[in-house]
Scaffold this motif. Structure first.
Motif, mmCIF file in Angstrom:
data_model
loop_
_atom_site.group_PDB
_atom_site.id
_atom_site.type_symbol
_atom_site.label_atom_id
_atom_site.label_comp_id
_atom_site.label_asym_id
_atom_site.label_seq_id
_atom_site.Cartn_x
_atom_site.Cartn_y
_atom_site.Cartn_z
ATOM 1 N N LYS A 70 5.165 7.531 7.336
ATOM 2 C CA LYS A 70 3.775 6.888 7.197
ATOM 3 C C LYS A 70 3.320 5.398 7.202
ATOM 4 O O LYS A 70 2.398 5.001 7.682
ATOM 5 N N PRO A 95 5.679 7.749 -1.584
ATOM 6 C CA PRO A 95 5.639 6.992 -0.626
ATOM 7 C C PRO A 95 6.640 7.393 0.689
ATOM 8 O O PRO A 95 7.480 8.051 0.334
ATOM 9 N N SER A 104 0.984 -1.050 0.012
ATOM 10 C CA SER A 104 -0.132 -0.110 0.107
ATOM 11 C C SER A 104 0.925 1.245 -0.001
ATOM 12 O O SER A 104 0.652 2.303 -0.718
ATOM 13 N N ASN A 152 2.275 2.069 -3.262
ATOM 14 C CA ASN A 152 1.361 2.525 -4.394
ATOM 15 C C ASN A 152 1.215 4.046 -4.263
ATOM 16 O O ASN A 152 0.355 4.532 -5.145
ATOM 17 N N GLU A 153 1.506 4.562 -3.335
ATOM 18 C CA GLU A 153 1.203 6.146 -3.087
ATOM 19 C C GLU A 153 2.048 6.657 -4.185
ATOM 20 O O GLU A 153 3.256 6.435 -4.388
ATOM 21 N N GLN A 154 1.596 7.854 -4.492
ATOM 22 C CA GLN A 154 2.587 8.957 -5.474
ATOM 23 C C GLN A 154 3.923 8.992 -5.129
ATOM 24 O O GLN A 154 4.816 9.068 -5.672
#
Length: 173
Positions: free
Chosen positions: A161, A157, A150, A153-155
């Motif tokens: 977080k 990362p 996940s 998959n972030e623009q």
């Protein structure tokens, strides 16, 4: 170290540097052979294909990170140990997003390549516990890998977080 091991390491080092410089997709096995000063056939005598070179390189890098993190590991509880190692690994994955996504994608379908490394890591998490709990260790690593997926998959990362997400997941175990 014998000649075969030296050649293997030379190929792996050359490939890793090219992957970092040019990217995985843009690097050919011919370029790897040239950089390592070996024949293309020699590359394929050590690695079945380019993805295997990447997997071996990633495995080598991850082993270094785990070793370095072990030098500062003062945690006793398995979940705290996982958090300790996870931050350094998340930073590596985020800094090498392209490789990490390829690795995770391949790993999902070919877990045997990393099986020994994963089992050793699970044992490390429980090294200070009276008993090894394979089910709990497996669930913890499932949480860890889902957080990696996940997060990548972030623009953009962010390791911190990802660590917070992992911490929240581990709190329910």
């Amino acid at each position: 170290m014998n000649k075969k091991e030296k050649t293997y390491n030379k190929i792996l080092t050359s490939a890793w540097l090219l992957f970092l410089e040019q990217g995985y997709e843009q690097t050919s096995t011919r370029e790897i052979a040239k950089a390592a000063n070996v024949a293309v056939g020699t590359v394929f005598s050590h690695f079945e294909n380019k993805i295997d070179i990447l997997k071996a390189g990633m495995q080598q890098q991850i082993n270094v990170i785990i070793h370095q993190s072990s030098l500062t590991d003062t945690q006793h509880a398995p979940r705290l140990k996982l958090r300790h190692y996870a931050l350094a690994l998340f930073e590596f994955y985020c800094n090498n997003k392209e490789f990490s996504k390829i690795l995770i994608s391949d790993m999902i379908w070919q877990t045997t390549f990393f099986e020994q490394q994963l089992n050793e890591f699970k044992q490390r998490l429980f090294s200070e516990q009276p008993e090894f709990d394979d089910i709990k260790a497996t669930v913890m690593l499932d949480c860890y890998f889902m957080t990696v997926i996940s997060g990548l998959n972030e623009q953009n990362p962010q390791p911190e977080k990802m660590l917070r997400q992992l911490t929240n997941k581990l709190s329910v175990i």
